[in-house]
Motif scaffolding. Sequence first.
Motif, PDB file in Angstrom:
ATOM      1  N   TYR A   8      65.329 -42.243  21.062  1.00  0.00           N
ATOM      2  CA  TYR A   8      65.156 -43.393  22.103  1.00  0.00           C
ATOM      3  C   TYR A   8      65.758 -44.198  21.476  1.00  0.00           C
ATOM      4  CZ  TYR A   8      63.217 -39.456  24.615  1.00  0.00           C
ATOM      5  OH  TYR A   8      62.544 -38.411  25.435  1.00  0.00           O
ATOM      6  N   ILE A   9      65.076 -44.731  20.533  1.00  0.00           N
ATOM      7  CA  ILE A   9      65.963 -45.645  19.878  1.00  0.00           C
ATOM      8  C   ILE A   9      67.127 -45.694  18.624  1.00  0.00           C
ATOM      9  CG2 ILE A   9      65.027 -47.830  17.756  1.00  0.00           C
ATOM     10  CD1 ILE A   9      62.104 -47.517  18.599  1.00  0.00           C
ATOM     11  N   LYS A  10      67.885 -46.604  18.608  1.00  0.00           N
ATOM     12  CA  LYS A  10      69.058 -46.287  18.399  1.00  0.00           C
ATOM     13  C   LYS A  10      69.103 -47.039  17.304  1.00  0.00           C
ATOM     14  CE  LYS A  10      72.485 -46.360  21.560  1.00  0.00           C
ATOM     15  NZ  LYS A  10      74.329 -45.635  22.219  1.00  0.00           N
ATOM     16  N   GLY A  11      68.537 -48.225  16.899  1.00  0.00           N
ATOM     17  CA  GLY A  11      68.959 -49.180  15.930  1.00  0.00           C
ATOM     18  C   GLY A  11      68.160 -50.052  16.019  1.00  0.00           C
ATOM     19  N   GLN A  12      68.389 -51.250  15.419  1.00  0.00           N
ATOM     20  CA  GLN A  12      67.881 -52.374  15.457  1.00  0.00           C
ATOM     21  C   GLN A  12      69.312 -53.863  15.204  1.00  0.00           C
ATOM     22  OE1 GLN A  12      64.145 -52.304  13.982  1.00  0.00           O
ATOM     23  NE2 GLN A  12      63.466 -54.205  13.211  1.00  0.00           N
ATOM     24  N   VAL A  13      69.381 -55.001  16.007  1.00  0.00           N
ATOM     25  CA  VAL A  13      69.936 -55.585  16.034  1.00  0.00           C
ATOM     26  C   VAL A  13      69.183 -57.110  15.866  1.00  0.00           C
ATOM     27  CG1 VAL A  13      71.830 -54.154  15.505  1.00  0.00           C
ATOM     28  CG2 VAL A  13      71.025 -55.713  18.018  1.00  0.00           C
ATOM     29  N   VAL A  14      70.171 -58.087  15.303  1.00  0.00           N
ATOM     30  CA  VAL A  14      69.648 -58.946  15.270  1.00  0.00           C
ATOM     31  C   VAL A  14      71.002 -59.863  16.795  1.00  0.00           C
ATOM     32  CG1 VAL A  14      68.985 -59.878  13.427  1.00  0.00           C
ATOM     33  CG2 VAL A  14      71.497 -60.467  13.332  1.00  0.00           C
ATOM     34  N   LEU A  70      75.999 -57.746   8.449  1.00  0.00           N
ATOM     35  CA  LEU A  70      74.934 -56.916   7.997  1.00  0.00           C
ATOM     36  C   LEU A  70      73.724 -56.905   8.812  1.00  0.00           C
ATOM     37  CD1 LEU A  70      74.944 -57.448   4.622  1.00  0.00           C
ATOM     38  CD2 LEU A  70      76.253 -55.059   5.443  1.00  0.00           C
ATOM     39  N   MET A  71      73.311 -57.890   9.368  1.00  0.00           N
ATOM     40  CA  MET A  71      72.277 -57.881  10.557  1.00  0.00           C
ATOM     41  C   MET A  71      72.441 -57.500  11.710  1.00  0.00           C
ATOM     42  SD  MET A  71      69.746 -61.064   8.730  1.00  0.00           S
ATOM     43  CE  MET A  71      68.234 -60.283   9.571  1.00  0.00           C
ATOM     44  N   GLN A  72      73.705 -58.604  12.123  1.00  0.00           N
ATOM     45  CA  GLN A  72      74.179 -57.565  13.493  1.00  0.00           C
ATOM     46  C   GLN A  72      74.395 -56.398  14.063  1.00  0.00           C
ATOM     47  OE1 GLN A  72      76.615 -60.576  15.984  1.00  0.00           O
ATOM     48  NE2 GLN A  72      77.799 -60.853  14.049  1.00  0.00           N
ATOM     49  N   LYS A  73      74.766 -55.646  12.706  1.00  0.00           N
ATOM     50  CA  LYS A  73      74.202 -54.273  12.257  1.00  0.00           C
ATOM     51  C   LYS A  73      73.313 -53.618  11.987  1.00  0.00           C
ATOM     52  CE  LYS A  73      79.604 -53.381  10.580  1.00  0.00           C
ATOM     53  NZ  LYS A  73      79.675 -54.030   9.445  1.00  0.00           N
TER      54      LYS A  73
END
Lengths: 161, 161
Positions: A51-57, B16-19
């Motif tokens: 459900y959570i694919k990732g975390q990004v800024v 990196l943080m955008q990924k």
Amino acid sequence: MPAAELDAIDMKILTLMQKDASLTTAELAEKVGISQSPCWRRIQRLQGEGYIKGQVVIVDREKLGFHMQIFAQVKMARLSDEERQTFFRGVENIPEILECYTVFGEMDILMKVVAPDVKWYQQFIFSSLMKLPGVQDIRSIVTLSEAKHTTAVPLKPRQFQ
Amino acid sequence: MPAAELDAIDMKILTLMQKDASLTTAELAEKVGISQSPCWRRIQRLQGEGYIKGQVVIVDREKLGFHMQIFAQVKMARLSDEERQTFFRGVENIPEILECYTVFGEMDILMKVVAPDVKWYQQFIFSSLMKLPGVQDIRSIVTLSEAKHTTAVPLKPRQFQ
DNA sequence: TATGAAAAGATAATCCC
DNA sequence: GGGATTATCTTTTCATA
């Protein structure tokens, strides 16, 4: 093994994390009304089940000089499988193309592009887009203002009565 | 006080943080070739100066049943300031509208909508979109496939020679 | 089987150089 | 910018219901 449905607490967690992923599990736990460990386990499960694919800024594109957003509609020629592959690999490698869709209708491709200014975009069309195989025609929709922009998707389809 | 320009290390960090925003500062530091403390300080600065707007989790909309993405182009009637406000407040409150832009050209508004299926979308148009003030005409571009989708913006405008 | 408390481990944040 | 220290948070363990 099919992933179980999400309950109300899962949805609260996802709602909060879609807004702000920097919340600690303790903070999340308090907000959703459970304690730390079960909250942590739920987050792990939501990640594990995909459900959570990732975390990004989220970076401020305006501050980096990308003041324009354009939706480019592209009309394509018939392509061989190999040319299609080259086209989409090209799209993948052009960082100013943030999104690219194949679409129904008059045009074949719709892409979202960010650009510093109009002059840059014009050069982009000739130096980048038109270099891709099969591009026959480009129609650009220039955005004037952004009224809404979120990465948060709804968690449950609404029912219309 | 104008924010200073980004140097090469800042850009590496942002890339990196955008990924992947779940990298620890130590991991980031190693990848960009500096040590923990200065890396942490850079991240703080990037946040403080507004280059980093936030941190979010990316949720899998397909898993939640939103299998369709549609770009809806809306033709608007002339609106009073108050009606305009009502329109955009409505857009803000409709969770299936992820993005909304005012645009140049034939149509006035372009919005990205997620939907479970065609039937739902049809109901959405009549039960949600058309209820907003001033909506005269809607033209929908249905996406067939998503070839690219990223939240990562370029960090520096390319120069075309 | 799920929970909460608490320990252990890892990371973030601060200090001083 | 780097190294070391402290504070905080994450992750695991374990006892309990």
